[in-house]
Motif scaffolding. Structure first.
Motif, PDB file in Angstrom:
ATOM      1  N   TYR A 115      27.074  41.022  64.073  1.00 55.45           N
ATOM      2  CA  TYR A 115      26.840  40.333  65.175  1.00 55.45           C
ATOM      3  C   TYR A 115      26.046  41.149  66.101  1.00 55.45           C
ATOM      4  N   ARG A 116      25.146  40.604  67.309  1.00 56.20           N
ATOM      5  CA  ARG A 116      24.691  41.107  68.098  1.00 56.20           C
ATOM      6  C   ARG A 116      24.977  40.441  69.223  1.00 56.20           C
ATOM      7  N   LEU A 117      24.864  41.136  70.393  1.00 54.85           N
ATOM      8  CA  LEU A 117      25.079  40.654  71.942  1.00 54.85           C
ATOM      9  C   LEU A 117      24.031  41.273  72.707  1.00 54.85           C
ATOM     10  N   ALA A 118      22.930  40.554  73.261  1.00 54.11           N
ATOM     11  CA  ALA A 118      21.986  41.079  74.376  1.00 54.11           C
ATOM     12  C   ALA A 118      22.394  40.398  75.753  1.00 54.11           C
TER      13      ALA A 118
ATOM     14  N   ASP B 207      17.748  33.236  61.080  1.00 55.43           N
ATOM     15  CA  ASP B 207      16.394  32.950  60.867  1.00 55.43           C
ATOM     16  C   ASP B 207      15.515  34.002  61.548  1.00 55.43           C
ATOM     17  N   SER B 208      16.063  34.655  62.890  1.00 57.43           N
ATOM     18  CA  SER B 208      15.319  35.307  63.621  1.00 57.43           C
ATOM     19  C   SER B 208      15.209  36.755  63.124  1.00 57.43           C
ATOM     20  N   VAL B 209      15.780  37.030  61.933  1.00 56.69           N
ATOM     21  CA  VAL B 209      15.754  38.597  61.280  1.00 56.69           C
ATOM     22  C   VAL B 209      15.376  38.125  59.868  1.00 56.69           C
TER      23      VAL B 209
ATOM     24  N   ASP C 184      14.855  42.276  69.561  1.00 58.57           N
ATOM     25  CA  ASP C 184      16.032  42.675  68.733  1.00 58.57           C
ATOM     26  C   ASP C 184      17.205  43.523  69.362  1.00 58.57           C
ATOM     27  N   THR C 185      16.712  44.037  70.716  1.00 62.76           N
ATOM     28  CA  THR C 185      17.441  44.871  71.529  1.00 62.76           C
ATOM     29  C   THR C 185      18.754  44.361  71.818  1.00 62.76           C
ATOM     30  N   ALA C 186      19.831  44.749  71.597  1.00 62.71           N
ATOM     31  CA  ALA C 186      21.168  44.557  71.569  1.00 62.71           C
ATOM     32  C   ALA C 186      22.192  45.222  71.361  1.00 62.71           C
TER      33      ALA C 186
END
Length: 116
Positions: free
Chosen positions: A36-39, A61-63, A89-91
């Motif tokens: 998971y990622r959280l920005a 889809d974004s990656v 993609d920064t997160a």
């Protein structure tokens, strides 16, 4: 139980990073693993998922076509290879161990910053 991520850092747009998540204290090979990622200012996003055996993967889809999720059950480690990185993609990237019948486990996260 521990999930410890590593490999984050600062990278220029177009660059690559490889995140690792080392697991201990539970039967790693019985868990699907997710990244998971959280920005800042955004909701948490499921980026990638890999099945217990590693034979099935799914991506946001974004990656898609830029990130590759893999695992080594002998080393209790899951990886996220990130190529062609973009500022968006920064997160903070966190790994998650998921089982249908038992509780999930979470790592503390590792910061990825894509900037020139």
């Amino acid at each position: 139980v521990q999930l410890v991520e590593s490999g984050g850092g600062l990278v220029q747009p177009g660059g690559s990073l490889r995140l690792s998540c080392a697991a201990s204290g539970f039967t790693f090979s019985c868990y699907d693993m997710r990244w998971y990622r959280l920005a800042p200012g955004k909701e948490r996003e499921l980026v990638a998922a890999i099945s217990k055996t590693g034979d099935s993967t799914n991506y946001a889809d974004s990656v898609k076509d830029r990130f590759t999720n893999s695992r080594d059950n002998a080393k209790n480690t899951v990886y996220l290879q990130m190529n062609s990185l973009k500022p968006e993609d920064t997160a903070v990237y966190s790994c998650n161990g998921h089982h249908a019948f038992f509780r999930d486990y979470w790592g503390q996260g590792t910061q990825v910053t894509v900037s020139s």
